[in-house]
Design a protein around this motif. Structure first.
Motif, short mmCIF file in Angstrom:
data_model
loop_
_atom_site.label_atom_id
_atom_site.label_comp_id
_atom_site.label_asym_id
_atom_site.label_seq_id
_atom_site.Cartn_x
_atom_site.Cartn_y
_atom_site.Cartn_z
N GLU A 1 -5.69 -6.69 -6.92
CA GLU A 1 -6.94 -6.64 -5.56
C GLU A 1 -7.51 -7.94 -5.34
O GLU A 1 -7.67 -8.28 -4.23
CB GLU A 1 -7.83 -5.40 -5.95
CG GLU A 1 -7.27 -4.09 -6.15
CD GLU A 1 -7.35 -3.52 -4.56
OE1 GLU A 1 -7.48 -4.12 -3.70
OE2 GLU A 1 -6.96 -2.38 -4.40
N ARG B 1 -8.98 -2.25 4.01
CA ARG B 1 -7.70 -2.22 3.69
C ARG B 1 -7.24 -1.04 3.14
O ARG B 1 -8.13 -0.25 2.82
CB ARG B 1 -7.71 -3.20 2.37
CG ARG B 1 -7.84 -4.96 2.75
CD ARG B 1 -7.37 -5.63 1.67
NE ARG B 1 -7.40 -7.05 2.12
CZ ARG B 1 -8.38 -7.99 2.09
NH1 ARG B 1 -9.46 -7.58 1.34
NH2 ARG B 1 -8.52 -9.24 2.61
N THR C 1 -3.76 1.40 1.51
CA THR C 1 -2.57 1.11 0.61
C THR C 1 -1.63 2.49 1.26
O THR C 1 -0.55 2.77 0.71
CB THR C 1 -2.58 1.48 -0.85
OG1 THR C 1 -3.37 2.78 -1.02
CG2 THR C 1 -3.30 0.17 -1.43
N ALA D 1 -4.50 -12.35 1.58
CA ALA D 1 -4.77 -12.03 2.60
C ALA D 1 -5.55 -12.74 3.76
O ALA D 1 -5.22 -13.25 5.01
CB ALA D 1 -5.41 -10.54 2.97
N LEU E 1 -12.28 -9.15 8.89
CA LEU E 1 -11.76 -7.81 8.17
C LEU E 1 -12.42 -6.47 8.42
O LEU E 1 -13.39 -6.62 8.42
CB LEU E 1 -11.77 -8.18 6.59
CG LEU E 1 -11.28 -7.09 5.67
CD1 LEU E 1 -9.77 -6.76 5.99
CD2 LEU E 1 -11.66 -7.20 4.33
N SER F 1 0.55 -2.50 0.83
CA SER F 1 -0.82 -3.46 1.28
C SER F 1 -0.83 -3.50 2.81
O SER F 1 -0.16 -4.30 3.57
CB SER F 1 -0.70 -4.71 0.57
OG SER F 1 -1.82 -5.55 1.16
N SER G 1 -3.51 -4.50 5.54
CA SER G 1 -5.18 -5.30 5.92
C SER G 1 -5.41 -5.32 7.40
O SER G 1 -4.40 -5.76 8.18
CB SER G 1 -5.21 -6.61 5.24
OG SER G 1 -4.93 -6.62 3.92
#
Length: 325
Positions: free
Chosen positions: A149, A180, A182, A156, A177, A100, A102
């Motif tokens: 999610e 995001r 992965t 986050a 933000l 994960s 961010s």
């Protein structure tokens, strides 16, 4: 190039080599294949702001406990590790295929910062949040479920919000933000050769080993606020020293010691002492001033009197050699 930026030894060697070869277009019999080099980079400079990042990490510990506890349904143990500076490519090569990530803008810092959370930790938080005991998943997933999610987004945002509060002590920041991921290959934080400062936290809400949460700052972005970070670090060091001295002085000031005075020192023979009975009177002669004695040392002279219905000693003279000197 700004006047406060210095060249590293490697940069100077590159310039000298270019001069010997006759400039960019010159040829040399011993010249090898050309390689890219970033002049004026940060390779030769140390990060004076690292101690300040460590202080920020220490302040984040309590906030992370408060952030994670509602998800984990347990009081987590949180520890911070010393910040380190590494090449972003080296860090990226150590990451697993599924993680994960961010990415947040963190103005006034340039570029962005990166928040890394282990997927297994997210799965365990979901299990605990919905009544489980935080059991680790039996198999490693390749993607997050919709529930994960959702929880990951809330987690986050809470972590970055806590980080922004800590940073307010240095400079006001506005996190937002940017995306995001992965797959670490899509984490567009910095170039592979660029340096990043990494702050890591070990979080253990349950028994067993903890999970890692990492925050990455591009060193180039920290340069913009390095004077504030360094100044804050120095101020805190001085404040802690002064605060320590103040608390130590206050603690010492509360120590209780015995003080006594001697009104008279009559002398008796051993036979007189053996014959003493109730009602006997021992004549004594009182001096005008009697000593005040602390730890076997005379510190003052005073006269005996009365105050508020109690015998009292009025200090008439302090000894020239004070107690403790």
């Amino acid at each position: 190039m700004s006047q406060d930026q210095t060249l590293s030894g490697e940069e100077i060697s590159a310039l000298m080599s270019e001069a010997r070869d006759g400039g960019p277009g010159g040829e040399s019999a011993s010249a090898g294949p050309a390689r890219a080099f970033s002049l004026g980079g940060d390779a030769g400079r140390t990060m004076a702001a690292i101690p300040a990042l460590d202080r920020l990490g220490e302040r984040m510990v309590k906030r992370l406990r408060d952030v994670i506890e509602p998800f984990a349904r347990a009081k987590p143990r949180v520890e911070t590790l010393p910040a380190e500076v590494r090449a972003f490519g080296d860090w990226r090569a150590e990451q697993s295929e599924f993680v994960s990530l961010s990415l947040y803008s963190f103005r006034p810092l340039k570029g962005a910062i990166l928040l890394r959370i282990e997927p297994e930790f997210v799965s365990r938080l979901v299990d605990a949040f919905y009544g489980g005991n935080g059991t680790a998943p039996s198999r490693r997933a390749r993607e997050f479920t919709p529930t994960e999610e959702s929880l990951l987004g809330r987690l986050a945002e809470a972590v970055i919000g806590a980080l922004a509060e800590v940073w307010q002590e240095i400079v006001p920041v506005r996190p937002q933000l940017k995306g995001r991921e992965t797959n670490v290959g899509f984490a567009d934080l910095a170039g592979a050769d660029e340096a990043v400062a990494i702050t890591r936290f070990e979080v253990a809400p349950w028994t067993g080993p903890g999970s890692g949460i990492e925050i990455l700052y591009p060193v180039a972005a920290l340069r913009a606020v390095e004077p504030e970070l360094a100044a804050r670090s120095h101020d805190e060091a001085g404040a802690r020293s002064g605060d320590w001295r103040q608390r130590l002085g206050a603690a010492v000031g509360e120590v209780r010691i015995e003080a006594r005075t001697v009104l008279a020192r009559p002398e008796l023979s051993l036979s007189e002492l053996m014959q003493l009975r109730e009602g006997d009177v021992i004549p004594v002669s009182l001096t005008k001033l009697v000593p005040l004695i602390v730890a076997g040392r005379r510190v003052a002279l005073g006269s005996v009197g009365e105050r508020d219905g109690k015998a009292a000693l009025k200090i008439e003279k302090m000894e020239s050699r004070r107690f403790g000197q």
